[in-house]
Design an enzyme around this catalytic site. Structure first.
Site, short mmCIF file in Angstrom:
data_model
loop_
_atom_site.label_atom_id
_atom_site.label_comp_id
_atom_site.label_asym_id
_atom_site.label_seq_id
_atom_site.Cartn_x
_atom_site.Cartn_y
_atom_site.Cartn_z
N ARG A 145 5.59 -6.42 9.92
CA ARG A 145 5.30 -4.99 10.57
C ARG A 145 4.29 -5.61 11.30
O ARG A 145 4.49 -4.17 12.52
CB ARG A 145 5.03 -5.06 9.60
N LYS B 116 2.18 1.07 12.41
CA LYS B 116 0.19 1.25 12.26
C LYS B 116 -0.39 0.51 12.35
O LYS B 116 -0.75 -0.15 13.06
CB LYS B 116 0.65 -0.09 10.45
N GLU C 232 2.21 10.59 1.44
CA GLU C 232 1.08 9.62 1.01
C GLU C 232 -0.27 9.91 1.01
O GLU C 232 -0.66 11.07 1.48
CB GLU C 232 1.08 8.20 1.73
N1 PMP Z 1 -0.27 3.88 3.77
C1 PMP Z 1 -0.86 4.04 3.75
C2 PMP Z 1 -1.70 4.50 6.08
C3 PMP Z 1 -1.91 2.21 4.49
O1 PMP Z 1 -2.97 2.54 5.23
C4 PMP Z 1 -1.78 2.47 3.81
C5 PMP Z 1 -2.38 0.10 3.75
N2 PMP Z 1 -1.98 -0.21 4.73
C6 PMP Z 1 -0.77 1.89 2.46
C7 PMP Z 1 0.01 2.72 2.81
C8 PMP Z 1 -0.33 0.54 1.69
O2 PMP Z 1 0.57 -0.25 2.45
P1 PMP Z 1 0.23 -1.73 2.29
O3 PMP Z 1 0.67 -2.40 1.16
O4 PMP Z 1 1.12 -2.41 3.16
O5 PMP Z 1 -0.89 -2.37 2.35
#
Ligand code: PMP
Length: 301
Positions: A67, A166, A199
């Protein structure tokens, strides 16, 4: 913050100094610094990952690094380390960490350059990793469930910035989290510009309706969360019906169950959404998935 650990926000530990890896070597935290001319700092120009390690092993490292590399490619940021070198850096950092269990923050910035947003004169991307303890989610939240609000601050839409990137731009997530704190809630849910659920401020959201597990598709403005993917895998293995589908606030308010997922948070049940009681918290599907998640972590780490 009412509950700093609801999501992916490790608190800096006061008991043991965090460990830092910067551009190829471990350095003392007080010497781990980047330039004030770094475009990561000046403009949020960069990408990052949050990675959990259990028993000295990074959880789903390959997925996190993939990612990271894709986020970097999407913004034309050349990471000066290939996948294998990044893996080695992570291993080295974990080996130096004060504990066997913790959290890694891996960041790649555009690097220093002249003022002005044009990145073409930034020639030294900065890569660093911080290993620290993770403040665990409070017992209250684990047993009673998190209180969430729907934030007035919207998630930047996929037409503005692809949610799969990200990036270091988290300001609207931060504003949403501030709204939660001001409201005495644990977490904020961001809507997209169409008013549908995207989210949490640092986690993905799932609801359960009539025994079916539902989560918004990434295109609705959700990060393609690693924990989200793991939960979908587990649902498949457990024979739980699941679907990625657009969700309105109505769906959250009338859900049988709701939970949040993230690297820091793992799986957190939600007990209230904007004052509406979520009737099953922690609900049966949450419990099955959460138990399977713990077993998976044990197996893989
Ligand atoms: N959404 C956002 C905006 C985030 O910052 C995160 C944390 N990384 C998540 C969702 C959850 O993603 P992950 O399971 O990869 O940590």
């Amino acid at each position: 913050m009412a509950n700093p650990a609801i999501a992916n926000s490790p608190s800096l530990s006061t008991q043991a100094a965090p460990v830092c890896w910067l551009n190829g070597k471990l350095v003392a935290p007080e010497h781990a610094s980047v330039s004030v001319f770094d475009h990561g700092l000046l403009y949020g120009d960069g990408v990052f990952e949050g990675i959990r390690f259990y028993n000295g092993t990074a959880f789903r490292l390959q997925a996190h690094l993939e990612r990271l590399l894709l986020s970097a490619r999407a913004i034309a940021l050349d990471i000066p380390y290939a996948m294998e070198a990044l893996k080695q850096a992570v291993l080295e950092t974990i080996a130096a960490a004060p504990e066997q269990n913790g959290y890694l923050r891996m960041v790649v910035t555009r690097g220093p350059g002249p003022l002005g947003i044009d990145p073409s004169r930034c020639h030294s991307p900065q890569v660093f990793i911080i290993a620290d303890r993770l403040q665990l989610v409070s017992e209250r939240v684990r047993s009673e469930g998190a209180k969430v609000i729907i934030a007035a601050t919207r998630r930047l839409g996929a037409d503005g910035l692809d949610p799969r990137i990200k990036s270091l731009n988290y300001l609207n997530h931060i504003l949403a989290r501030m709204e939660a704190t001001h409201a005495g809630a644990d977490e904020a849910i961001l809507l997209n510009s169409a008013g549908r659920i995207a989210e949490g401020s640092a986690d993905n959201i799932f609801i359960v309706k009539k025994d079916e597990l539902l989560t918004p598709p990434v295109i609705e403005g959700a990060l393609d969360g690693i924990t989200r993917q793991v939960v979908l895998e587990l649902a498949e293995n457990l024979g739980i019906k699941f679907r990625e589908t657009p969700l309105a606030p109505y769906d959250l308010f009338t859900a049988d169950e709701c939970f949040l997922t993230g690297t820091g948070a793992e799986l957190i049940p939600v007990g209230r959404a904007d004052g509406r009681v979520i009737p099953q918290c922690p609900g049966p599907i949450y419990q099955r998935v959460s138990t399977a998640f713990k077993e998976l972590v044990k197996r893989e780490n």
